[in-house]
Design a protein around this motif. Structure first.
Motif, mmCIF file in Angstrom:
data_model
loop_
_atom_site.group_PDB
_atom_site.id
_atom_site.type_symbol
_atom_site.label_atom_id
_atom_site.label_comp_id
_atom_site.label_asym_id
_atom_site.label_seq_id
_atom_site.Cartn_x
_atom_site.Cartn_y
_atom_site.Cartn_z
ATOM 1 N N HIS A 295 0.810 -1.226 0.000
ATOM 2 C CA HIS A 295 0.000 0.000 0.000
ATOM 3 C C HIS A 295 0.841 1.272 0.000
ATOM 4 C CE1 HIS A 295 -3.478 -2.436 0.455
ATOM 5 N NE2 HIS A 295 -3.022 -2.967 1.568
ATOM 6 N N GLY A 296 2.038 1.189 0.576
ATOM 7 C CA GLY A 296 2.859 2.398 0.672
ATOM 8 C C GLY A 296 4.296 2.125 0.288
ATOM 9 N N PRO A 297 4.523 1.737 -0.960
ATOM 10 C CA PRO A 297 5.907 1.411 -1.360
ATOM 11 C C PRO A 297 6.761 2.670 -1.425
ATOM 12 C CG PRO A 297 4.484 1.391 -3.289
ATOM 13 C CD PRO A 297 3.598 1.676 -2.102
ATOM 14 N N SER A 298 7.708 2.847 -0.500
ATOM 15 C CA SER A 298 8.510 4.075 -0.525
ATOM 16 C C SER A 298 9.923 3.824 -1.030
ATOM 17 C CB SER A 298 8.532 4.743 0.852
ATOM 18 O OG SER A 298 8.521 3.820 1.883
ATOM 19 N N PRO B 91 -3.596 4.415 -5.559
ATOM 20 C CA PRO B 91 -3.662 3.574 -4.367
ATOM 21 C C PRO B 91 -3.834 2.113 -4.785
ATOM 22 C CG PRO B 91 -5.798 4.624 -4.748
ATOM 23 C CD PRO B 91 -4.880 5.073 -5.869
ATOM 24 N N VAL B 92 -3.262 1.205 -4.039
ATOM 25 C CA VAL B 92 -3.458 -0.219 -4.304
ATOM 26 C C VAL B 92 -4.523 -0.694 -3.322
ATOM 27 C CG1 VAL B 92 -2.364 -2.473 -4.344
ATOM 28 C CG2 VAL B 92 -1.097 -0.483 -5.104
#
Lengths: 270, 270
Positions: A59-62, A104-105
């Motif tokens: 969800h939050g690939p940084s 968003p995923v």
């Protein structure tokens, strides 16, 4: 093409070529887990190891932002999808697959298990000394899938910040490892005190010392503490590992010590 | 007992008694979302409203610690499970159901949907002016379940920190709201600059201004910014809402302004 052999055997063959599989966990988000993973993988690669970095945060690939890998196109070869190469480092993230960076995923658990399986099965990691897997916070689908799919995880590094509210969640992560029988390589305390760049005085914004107390309580190694440094956040935003851009600072020195502490574990295969 | 009528009708009846359902989101963890939720609920209750606070973070429930509600026992009555009362505030969290505080909840998505359903269906919230739902970070099972189960969400408040890596995840949250058709009440920028208690000079530990830029880009309201204050973390660890323990500080003043900005929305039912 390997992609047609989508079974557990392909995955087992790929994983057998990776000496050490290190999972980076935290109970709570925002403790600097991805920053830690990026810099751990970079430090190991700079020591001459062959290193893979898998961003398991769906969800939050940084990781792509932190390594300056925007607008990268994935290539596929005979041996599967090629991870993105950056010096000696091979990187894979769902961030490389999104058509727009801000998409968003919106996926539930089973879909997330599938994509993580693909990352291990369809990506041609090749021979690696280390695979560093950056898991999203919590003890849910993603870390559980990583653990179950990899099978022989070398160990977990648990990242925390000093304050009690974070520490409470991190204790959950350690109990999660214990329940699953995953070895804990150690605890890292991040954002440990802030040195004012104007007056040089230290303020413990998030209190201090929680990581060490926790390591003693759970009888797992304490790998070290990294102080807060505004340059770390800026380095991440600029897509540069801070161990390079902040060379010689207290933060990067603590970081080197942490990596060498971790490598002292007898679980690490040389 | 209502508990035998475990169907959607019971849930709809319960939800119909709640005027405003506010969902607190963030793409990234550690941005202070739970701290914001606790203080928002407390501030609304102190204004005389009837307020419920639902901790939908299954893996890392921090609301009980932040409100000093450890070792609380849940009671069940004719109308269902009773939320824990604290002044005018009614609170529910999976943290109240764990036998030991450090137990990890190793659940996959469908189980998480079930417990959130229970929180809305089996908990006797009664008549409320506001229900504040604190979601875990990301755009996965929990916020999706909250949105789908509640149906008529009044709006979402999206919490972020100023740096780009966090902002990128928060943009995902806003797109998540847009895709689902969930109204965005506004963006809050937390940890916006640090005032050194020794010399009084400000350092933008996590850079500054990202929240406002994002609000303009997405044409959603910017509700305000809250500066970093070590007292906020300590207040949370001590189980006290900082708007009470840090009364008169810059942080608590910004907070009051944010609450009144949010209440200006025509979506809020008086």
């Amino acid at each position: 093409m390997e992609e047609t052999k989508t079974d557990d055997k392909v995955m087992q063959e790929r994983l057998a070529k990776i000496k050490n599989k290190i999972v980076v966990l935290s109970g709570k988000g925002g403790v600097g887990k991805s920053t830690f993973s990026v810099n751990l993988a970079t430090a190991l690669a700079q020591e001459g190891h062959r290193v893979g970095l898998l961003d398991a945060d769906i969800h939050g690939p940084s990781i792509p932002t932190m390594l300056g890998l925007k607008d990268v196109e994935l290539l596929s070869g005979d041996g599967g999808i090629l991870p993105v190469s950056l010096g000696g480092l091979k990187v894979m993230s769902i961030g490389f697959m999104l058509s727009a960076q801000d998409d968003p995923v919106i996926w539930r658990g089973p879909m997330k298990m599938n994509i993580i399986k693909q990352f291990l099965q369809d990506v041609n990691w090749g021979e690696l000394d280390y695979l560093v897997v950056d898991c999203p916070p919590g003890t849910g689908d993603e870390p559980l899938s990583v653990f179950q799919l990899i099978g022989d995880v070398t160990g977990a590094v648990v990242v925390t910040t000093p304050q009690e509210v974070a520490a409470s969640d991190v204790r959950k992560s350690i109990n999660f490892c214990f329940r699953l029988g995953m070895h804990v390589l150690g605890i890292v305390e991040n954002m440990s005190g802030f040195v004012c760049p104007h007056c040089g005085k230290v303020t413990d914004i998030f209190r201090k010392g929680g990581g060490k107390i926790m390591a003693e309580k759970f009888k797992v190694p304490f790998l070290g503490a990294i102080p807060i440094d505004p340059a770390i956040g800026s380095a991440s935003d600029d897509g540069k590992p801070f161990i390079n851009s902040c060379r010689g600072t207290a933060s990067s020195q603590s970081f080197s010590e942490i990596v060498s502490e971790m490598n002292k574990s007898e679980r690490i295969k040389k």
